[in-house]
Scaffold this motif. Structure first.
Motif, PDB file in Angstrom:
ATOM      1  N   ALA A   2       0.826  -1.198   0.000  1.00 26.81           N
ATOM      2  CA  ALA A   2       0.000   0.000   0.000  1.00 26.81           C
ATOM      3  C   ALA A   2       0.861   1.249   0.000  1.00 26.81           C
ATOM      4  CB  ALA A   2      -0.910   0.002   1.228  1.00 26.81           C
ATOM      5  N   THR A   3       0.334   2.286  -0.601  1.00 26.81           N
ATOM      6  CA  THR A   3       1.013   3.564  -0.621  1.00 26.81           C
ATOM      7  C   THR A   3       1.010   4.183   0.767  1.00 26.81           C
ATOM      8  OG1 THR A   3       0.258   3.888  -2.880  1.00 26.81           O
ATOM      9  CG2 THR A   3       0.992   5.840  -1.715  1.00 26.81           C
ATOM     10  N   SER A 409      -4.712   0.711  -2.327  1.00 28.64           N
ATOM     11  CA  SER A 409      -4.287   2.110  -2.208  1.00 28.64           C
ATOM     12  C   SER A 409      -5.324   3.051  -2.796  1.00 28.64           C
ATOM     13  CB  SER A 409      -2.938   2.321  -2.888  1.00 28.64           C
ATOM     14  OG  SER A 409      -1.917   1.623  -2.213  1.00 28.64           O
TER      15      SER A 409
END
Length: 420
Positions: A2-3, A409
């Motif tokens: 994930a960002t 994300s």
């Protein structure tokens, strides 16, 4: 993976106020009906070698004096951890600790005697739940016969073994200090010693094919781990790989790898309960679950992060990162380098950043209880996410769909606060 999204603090205080419970208990913008479960995270920052992909707060051990030549400064560092905890106790006084996670770095560099002393000092100061899960991260490169048994005798209930791969060429490319044979030996010992343990694996490695992943999976599953964590290798800033990027598999191949992992673990009775974790029934990692359910955690040790709830606010804290600087400040009762009150506008996103990692999602009462906010604060984001097929919901629960987990994300970003 994930960002990482930036979170803006509503209010920052200096170190002198960081552990001032009266400061945090004063009237404020929230009204929490109950405090969430509390965990303890303990960071042991040293490792034998810094991996080229690692952006954690870990430091290669180098002897700085004749007194240190035989090992890391175990006693001095534990003294600092205890002083750190003593200073923070007013913030969590009377609360039960449900899980403890000893991470790093490479915590298994610390001797079983040191871990025994550390956990004894924690028990003397904290109210631990009778079934408190106590996890220790271990590197197969530090494995010695009977070492794991000694950790269990010290009170560790769960081991998290960072294997990453069973392919010697991939291990070399990842800068790991162990080989395939050491990994297998460590996992066999973990299985014989502990009732449950984690096996950590990486995929989408430099030069890795789908067939190569299958070989890694076959070896991993042959060891019958009750829990498997899988991490897509990503190039993080300020790492060796960021300066000298390796050639990684195309995205389509990486997605096929993740599908294969899900398919083969499912065939072995393991379910994907979190975006990066698979487990047999009853073997989910309770410590990580508390993170994803927006529970509280006190982090002690160099660079450790905390998230603590009070009646009228939620606070995030960070300790000094550099080990020697941390130790000096902790002994002076001032280990916290930054302490921020989470802005009201950021709470919906902070909650969703965690809860949407879980396959089962979250209940509507849980959102309001953990954030102090009404469901209207996430209504628009939920409607958009449902319209795009990223979440499903009923009158009681919200959960990510398969598509939502694949594009996590994008889903999380729908709950970012509006820019002013």
């Amino acid at each position: 993976m994930a960002t990482t999204f930036p979170i803006q603090p509503a209010h920052s205080v200096g170190a002198p106020q960081a552990n001032d419970v009266l400061h945090w208990m004063r009237p404020g913008p929230l009204q929490l009906s109950a405090l969430p479960p509390l965990s303890l995270y303990i960071h042991l920052p040293w490792c034998l070698r810094k991996c080229p992909y690692c952006d954690f707060n870990s430091h290669e051990w180098r002897a700085t004096s004749e007194a240190d030549i035989d090992g890391i400064p175990e006693a001095a560092y534990i003294d600092a951890l205890v002083a750190d905890l003593d200073a923070a106790l007013p913030l969590i006084w009377g609360r039960t600790v449900h899980t403890i996670f000893i991470g790093g770095g490479t915590p298994s560099l610390f001797s079983p005697q040191a871990i025994d002393r550390l956990l004894g000092d924690m028990r003397a100061r904290l109210k631990l739940a009778p079934d408190c899960e106590i996890t220790l991260e271990a590197n197969p490169g530090t494995f010695e016969r009977n070492r794991f048994r000694a950790y269990r005798s010290a009170g560790v209930t769960r081991l998290s073994v960072g294997v990453q791969s069973f392919n010697d060429e991939h291990l070399k490319a990842l800068g790991r200090v162990h080989d395939r044979a050491q990994a297998v030996a460590a996992l066999e010992e973990a299985a014989a010693t502990f009732d449950t343990f984690n096996l950590d694996l990486m995929y989408a490695l430099p030069g890795q094919t789908l067939e190569g992943l299958d070989a890694d999976l076959s070896q991993a599953l042959a060891l019958a781990p009750p829990h498997l964590s899988v991490y897509h290798l990503t190039i993080e800033p300020n790492t060796w790989f960021a300066k000298f990027p390796p050639t990684l598999p195309e995205d389509d191949i990486a997605y096929a790898m993740l599908d294969r992992i899900t398919e083969r673990t499912g065939a072995k009775g393991m379910s994907r309960y979190e975006v990066s974790a698979y487990a047999r029934e009853g073997h989910q990692c309770a410590h990580n679950l508390n993170y994803w359910q927006f529970g509280d955690y006190l982090g002690i040790g160099a660079g450790a992060h905390s998230k603590l709830s009070f009646a009228h606010r939620i606070v995030r804290q960070v300790r000094f990162r550099e080990p020697r600087l941390y130790m000096d400040n902790a002994r002076a009762g001032a280990a916290v380098s930054q302490s921020d009150e989470v802005a009201l506008a950021d709470l919906p996103f902070e909650f969703m950043l965690n809860a949407l990692r879980l396959r089962q999602g979250f209940t509507l009462p849980q959102f309001s209880e953990r954030t102090g906010l009404a469901m209207t604060s996430i209504q628009r984001g939920l409607e958009e996410a449902e319209r795009k097929g990223l979440v499903a919901r009923d009158l009681f629960r919200v959960w990510p769909t398969e598509r939502g987990l694949d594009f996590l994300s994008d889903l999380q970003a729908m709950f970012l606060p509006d820019e002013e």
